[in-house]
Design a protein around this motif. Structure first.
Motif, short mmCIF file in Angstrom:
data_model
loop_
_atom_site.label_atom_id
_atom_site.label_comp_id
_atom_site.label_asym_id
_atom_site.label_seq_id
_atom_site.Cartn_x
_atom_site.Cartn_y
_atom_site.Cartn_z
N VAL A 1 0.82 -1.22 0.00
CA VAL A 1 0.00 0.00 0.00
C VAL A 1 0.85 1.27 0.00
O VAL A 1 0.34 2.37 0.17
CB VAL A 1 -0.98 0.04 1.20
N HIS A 2 2.14 1.12 -0.20
CA HIS A 2 3.07 2.24 -0.08
C HIS A 2 2.66 3.45 -0.94
O HIS A 2 2.59 4.57 -0.44
CB HIS A 2 4.49 1.80 -0.44
N GLU A 3 2.42 3.22 -2.20
CA GLU A 3 2.10 4.34 -3.11
C GLU A 3 0.79 5.03 -2.71
O GLU A 3 0.71 6.26 -2.72
CB GLU A 3 2.04 3.87 -4.56
N LYS A 4 -0.22 4.27 -2.36
CA LYS A 4 -1.50 4.86 -1.94
C LYS A 4 -1.35 5.60 -0.62
O LYS A 4 -1.87 6.70 -0.44
CB LYS A 4 -2.56 3.78 -1.81
N PHE A 5 -0.63 4.98 0.32
CA PHE A 5 -0.46 5.59 1.63
C PHE A 5 0.41 6.84 1.57
O PHE A 5 0.22 7.77 2.34
CB PHE A 5 0.11 4.59 2.65
N LYS A 6 1.33 6.87 0.62
CA LYS A 6 2.21 8.03 0.48
C LYS A 6 1.38 9.30 0.24
O LYS A 6 1.63 10.35 0.82
CB LYS A 6 3.20 7.80 -0.66
N ASP A 7 0.35 9.19 -0.59
CA ASP A 7 -0.52 10.33 -0.87
C ASP A 7 -1.32 10.73 0.37
O ASP A 7 -1.46 11.91 0.68
CB ASP A 7 -1.47 10.01 -2.02
N ILE A 8 -1.82 9.73 1.07
CA ILE A 8 -2.59 10.00 2.29
C ILE A 8 -1.70 10.65 3.34
O ILE A 8 -2.08 11.64 3.97
CB ILE A 8 -3.21 8.69 2.83
N ARG A 9 -0.49 10.11 3.52
CA ARG A 9 0.44 10.67 4.50
C ARG A 9 0.77 12.12 4.15
O ARG A 9 0.83 12.98 5.02
CB ARG A 9 1.72 9.85 4.58
N SER A 10 0.94 12.40 2.88
CA SER A 10 1.24 13.76 2.44
C SER A 10 0.12 14.72 2.84
O SER A 10 0.38 15.83 3.30
CB SER A 10 1.46 13.77 0.93
N GLU A 11 -1.12 14.29 2.69
CA GLU A 11 -2.27 15.12 3.08
C GLU A 11 -2.31 15.31 4.59
O GLU A 11 -2.58 16.41 5.07
CB GLU A 11 -3.58 14.47 2.61
N ILE A 12 -2.02 14.26 5.34
CA ILE A 12 -2.01 14.36 6.80
C ILE A 12 -0.92 15.31 7.26
O ILE A 12 -1.15 16.19 8.10
CB ILE A 12 -1.84 12.96 7.45
N VAL A 13 0.26 15.16 6.70
CA VAL A 13 1.38 16.04 7.06
C VAL A 13 1.03 17.48 6.74
O VAL A 13 1.24 18.38 7.56
CB VAL A 13 2.68 15.60 6.35
N SER A 14 0.45 17.72 5.59
CA SER A 14 0.06 19.08 5.20
C SER A 14 -0.94 19.66 6.20
O SER A 14 -0.82 20.81 6.62
CB SER A 14 -0.54 19.06 3.80
N MET A 15 -1.93 18.87 6.60
CA MET A 15 -2.91 19.33 7.57
C MET A 15 -2.26 19.66 8.90
O MET A 15 -2.53 20.70 9.50
CB MET A 15 -4.00 18.26 7.74
N LEU A 16 -1.35 18.79 9.37
CA LEU A 16 -0.70 19.01 10.66
C LEU A 16 0.21 20.23 10.64
O LEU A 16 0.25 21.00 11.61
CB LEU A 16 0.10 17.77 11.06
#
Length: 143
Positions: free
Chosen positions: A108-123
């Motif tokens: 799930v690395h590629e999919k999670f990378k996008d999600i993590r990027s959004e989470i980091v941006s929000m934080l």
């Protein structure tokens, strides 16, 4: 997504910031009651926040916890999360695998990378000022 300790730390920080805007210091008891957390657990969380210069502690009569108004808009959620939970949310594998990386990654690395990027941006882009003002206006809540 965050540890329970981190969730309480975020809520405590927001409450302290909202009270600091009203020139009020708050006690551990006030904070614990407002965020629905055990008092001793809240005290440990506050020690970490103070140690990381995210919250100030004032001793003596009239003392308590505060965040100077001029710093409230400079403290973002990523600083609180990092102080409490470390940087794992920014770096760890979405499946919790220890050796996931760009070169050798999980399914799930590629999919999670996008999600993590959004989470980091929000934080990174969410500061205590906007959250505290939401509490003050009644648009948000802590319990």
């Amino acid at each position: 997504m965050f540890s329970k300790t981190c969730e309480y730390a975020i809520r405590a920080s927001i409450f302290i910031a909202s009270q600091s805007y009203q020139n009020k210091r708050v006690t551990i008891k006030d904070i614990a009651e407002k965020i629905n957390s055990p008092k001793s657990f809240t005290a440990k969380i506050l020690q970490i926040l103070v140690k990381n210069n995210l919250v100030h502690s004032v001793q003596g009569i009239g003392g308590g916890f505060e965040i100077p108004k001029e710093f409230i808009n400079e403290i973002n959620l990523s600083q609180i999360v990092t102080a409490i939970d470390g940087d794992s949310i920014f770096t760890c594998c979405g499946l919790g695998l220890g050796k996931c990386s760009e070169i050798h990654h999980c399914s799930v690395h590629e999919k999670f990378k996008d999600i993590r990027s959004e989470i980091v941006s929000m934080l990174v882009n969410t500061n205590l000022e906007e959250l505290a003002l939401g509490i003050k206006s009644g648009d948000s809540f802590l319990k």
